[in-house]
Design a protein around this motif. Structure first.
Motif, PDB file in Angstrom:
ATOM      1  N   GLY A 201      11.303  67.173  12.390  1.00 30.28           N
ATOM      2  CA  GLY A 201      12.172  67.791  11.399  1.00 30.28           C
ATOM      3  C   GLY A 201      13.373  68.458  12.036  1.00 30.28           C
ATOM      4  N   SER A 202      13.678  69.680  11.612  1.00 32.58           N
ATOM      5  CA  SER A 202      14.861  70.386  12.129  1.00 32.58           C
ATOM      6  C   SER A 202      14.737  70.705  13.614  1.00 32.58           C
ATOM      7  CB  SER A 202      15.089  71.676  11.335  1.00 32.58           C
ATOM      8  OG  SER A 202      13.990  72.549  11.465  1.00 32.58           O
ATOM      9  N   ARG A 203      13.516  70.753  14.125  1.00 32.14           N
ATOM     10  CA  ARG A 203      13.325  71.015  15.545  1.00 32.14           C
ATOM     11  C   ARG A 203      13.525  69.761  16.392  1.00 32.14           C
ATOM     12  NH1 ARG A 203       7.978  75.007  15.301  1.00 32.14           N
ATOM     13  NH2 ARG A 203       9.003  76.666  14.096  1.00 32.14           N
ATOM     14  N   GLY A 204      13.808  68.661  15.747  1.00 32.76           N
ATOM     15  CA  GLY A 204      14.068  67.417  16.463  1.00 32.76           C
ATOM     16  C   GLY A 204      15.511  66.984  16.398  1.00 32.76           C
ATOM     17  N   ILE A 205      16.415  67.927  16.102  1.00 32.00           N
ATOM     18  CA  ILE A 205      17.847  67.615  15.993  1.00 32.00           C
ATOM     19  C   ILE A 205      18.546  67.966  17.300  1.00 32.00           C
ATOM     20  CG2 ILE A 205      19.973  68.055  14.712  1.00 32.00           C
ATOM     21  CD1 ILE A 205      17.732  66.651  13.123  1.00 32.00           C
ATOM     22  N   THR A 206      19.424  67.076  17.747  1.00 30.56           N
ATOM     23  CA  THR A 206      20.152  67.277  18.996  1.00 30.56           C
ATOM     24  C   THR A 206      21.641  67.062  18.748  1.00 30.56           C
ATOM     25  OG1 THR A 206      18.228  66.495  20.246  1.00 30.56           O
ATOM     26  CG2 THR A 206      20.334  66.520  21.418  1.00 30.56           C
ATOM     27  N   CYS A 207      22.450  67.775  19.498  1.00 35.49           N
ATOM     28  CA  CYS A 207      23.906  67.723  19.343  1.00 35.49           C
ATOM     29  C   CYS A 207      24.524  66.854  20.437  1.00 35.49           C
ATOM     30  CB  CYS A 207      24.474  69.139  19.406  1.00 35.49           C
ATOM     31  SG  CYS A 207      26.247  69.247  19.102  1.00 35.49           S
ATOM     32  N   PHE A 208      25.548  66.088  20.063  1.00 33.13           N
ATOM     33  CA  PHE A 208      26.254  65.220  21.001  1.00 33.13           C
ATOM     34  C   PHE A 208      27.762  65.378  20.830  1.00 33.13           C
ATOM     35  CE2 PHE A 208      22.158  63.258  20.227  1.00 33.13           C
ATOM     36  CZ  PHE A 208      21.737  62.845  21.485  1.00 33.13           C
ATOM     37  N   LEU A 209      28.480  65.155  21.913  1.00 33.22           N
ATOM     38  CA  LEU A 209      29.942  65.134  21.910  1.00 33.22           C
ATOM     39  C   LEU A 209      30.376  63.686  22.123  1.00 33.22           C
ATOM     40  CD1 LEU A 209      30.570  68.252  24.185  1.00 33.22           C
ATOM     41  CD2 LEU A 209      30.575  68.164  21.681  1.00 33.22           C
ATOM     42  N   ILE A 210      31.049  63.109  21.126  1.00 36.39           N
ATOM     43  CA  ILE A 210      31.366  61.682  21.170  1.00 36.39           C
ATOM     44  C   ILE A 210      32.866  61.492  20.965  1.00 36.39           C
ATOM     45  CG2 ILE A 210      30.868  59.419  20.202  1.00 36.39           C
ATOM     46  CD1 ILE A 210      28.221  60.497  19.197  1.00 36.39           C
ATOM     47  N   ASP A 211      33.506  60.850  21.912  1.00 36.96           N
ATOM     48  CA  ASP A 211      34.943  60.603  21.824  1.00 36.96           C
ATOM     49  C   ASP A 211      35.239  59.603  20.715  1.00 36.96           C
ATOM     50  OD1 ASP A 211      35.688  62.277  23.968  1.00 36.96           O
ATOM     51  OD2 ASP A 211      35.140  60.721  25.409  1.00 36.96           O
TER      52      ASP A 211
END
Length: 381
Positions: free
Chosen positions: A175-185
């Motif tokens: 759920g919400s604990r499995g969300i990850t952030c990425f920086l994508i050009d």
């Protein structure tokens, strides 16, 4: 708690007011007719602001900014949003970028502060908004890379962005604990700004973003795997309070205009300011505006004191956005048909404030969250 504004901050806000009157107001009538600034106009405005020291205001001094606090930021955007062009000073990164590692800071954070790059950030999807646990965009790890698939929608600033701050599910079962952030050009293969979405607002055309086997290296990951919720929570709290401050400027401008018009407009031999019906609309608007201002300033003061403001930001945004909708509606009514015309900014403000009751969490979600906090309920209740 002392709510007096320090003299030096009041002087700074005066300089922002002068910038608005000198640089933004001459463009207002054309903006009302065409519904947008041109890209060149925005660039020119940013450069003129920067030349006057109006740049990177809320960036910590250690990063080369002016180190102004949350209250100062709210006062500045309140003043700027007295113009319908939704203009803000540049050089202020999204809060999550301060959590980047040093290499990411060199590539993303510092260039944003210098005005060399711009970002957009992507939470919302066709099937979910505030329900972070149901994010369907996935990022699947393959060695040192991640393959991203999914769709984001109603994403702002895409047409001006150089990179995207993306939130994706790396563990759907968590759920919400499995969300990850990425920086994508922008321009990364498999990442497409697929279509703009026309809206009823001026100068706001959000986009749909699509990711189809978009492969990025692990170095594009911002923060720990599964740490996206904590990053998003800070990001959204910061955004909600700024949005609440926007409403203060919008409502104040509309009320000021309505008061002056009520004194000038004559019906049956008397100014409409003498009519009790008009007086009550103005009085109700003034009272609600002051109440919203108190909520916003108090939350901003608490943030500057290092106190958590998640619930206070919910309260401030809920009240301020609904207040601004009522105030713009009343002020348009005071002006009658003239208020509905594009000769005045009230109709633009009226349409603009409608989106803020939806974006960064709808009014209904805010009420739910406030009630949960009040009752001590968990997300499962």
């Amino acid at each position: 708690m002392d709510f007096s504004i320090p003299a030096e901050l009041s002087m700074f806000v005066d300089s922002v007011r002068r910038f608005r009157e000198r640089e933004l107001m001459p463009l207002e009538q054309r903006f009302l007719t065409e519904g947008r600034f041109t890209p060149q106009e925005r660039r020119d405005l940013q450069e003129r602001a920067r030349s006057q020291g109006l740049w990177a205001l809320d960036v910590p001094e250690e990063y080369g900014g002016q180190g102004m606090g949350t209250l100062a930021t709210c006062l500045v955007v309140e003043e700027l949003y007295k113009h319908p062009g939704m203009f803000e000073f540049g050089g202020s990164p999204e809060p999550v970028l301060y959590q980047a590692d040093e290499e990411q800071k060199k590539r993303y954070l510092y260039p944003v502060i210098e005005g060399e790059r711009r970002s957009c950030y992507a939470f919302t999807e066709p099937g979910t908004g505030s329900d972070f646990a149901r994010i369907a965009t996935t990022a699947v790890r393959d060695g040192d890379n991640w393959a991203i698939n999914g769709t984001k929608i109603f994403i702002s600033e895409v047409d001006r962005a150089d990179f995207c701050i993306l939130f994706a599910s790396t563990d759907p079962e968590a759920g919400s604990r499995g969300i990850t952030c990425f920086l994508i050009d922008m321009g990364t293969p498999g990442f497409d700004a697929s279509r703009p979405i026309p809206t009823m607002g001026d100068d706001w055309e959000p986009y749909e973003l699509s990711f189809s086997d978009c492969v990025v290296p692990d170095s594009a990951r911002l923060g720990p795997v599964g740490g996206g919720w904590a990053l998003a929570n800070e990001q959204l709290t910061h955004g909600r309070l700024k949005i609440a401050a926007f409403q203060l400027g919008i409502a104040q401008r509309c009320l000021d205009m309505a008061v002056e018009w009520a004194k000038e407009r004559v019906t049956w031999g008397k100014p409409i300011a003498t009519r009790q019906g008009v007086q009550w609309m103005l009085a109700d608007s003034a009272v609600e505006l002051e109440a919203a201002r108190y909520l916003v300033y108090r939350a901003a003061w608490m943030a500057d004191e290092g106190q958590p403001i998640r619930n206070e930001a919910f309260i401030a945004k809920l009240y301020a956005t609904e207040m601004a909708q009522r105030v713009t509606d009343r002020c348009l009514q005071v002006f009658g048909g003239l208020g509905y015309s594009k000769e005045l900014p009230i109709q633009s403000f009226f349409r603009q404030v409608r989106v803020w009751r939806i974006g960064h969490g709808s009014s209904e979600i805010h009420r739910w969250m406030i009630a949960r906090n009040l009752l001590g309920l968990s997300s499962r209740d």
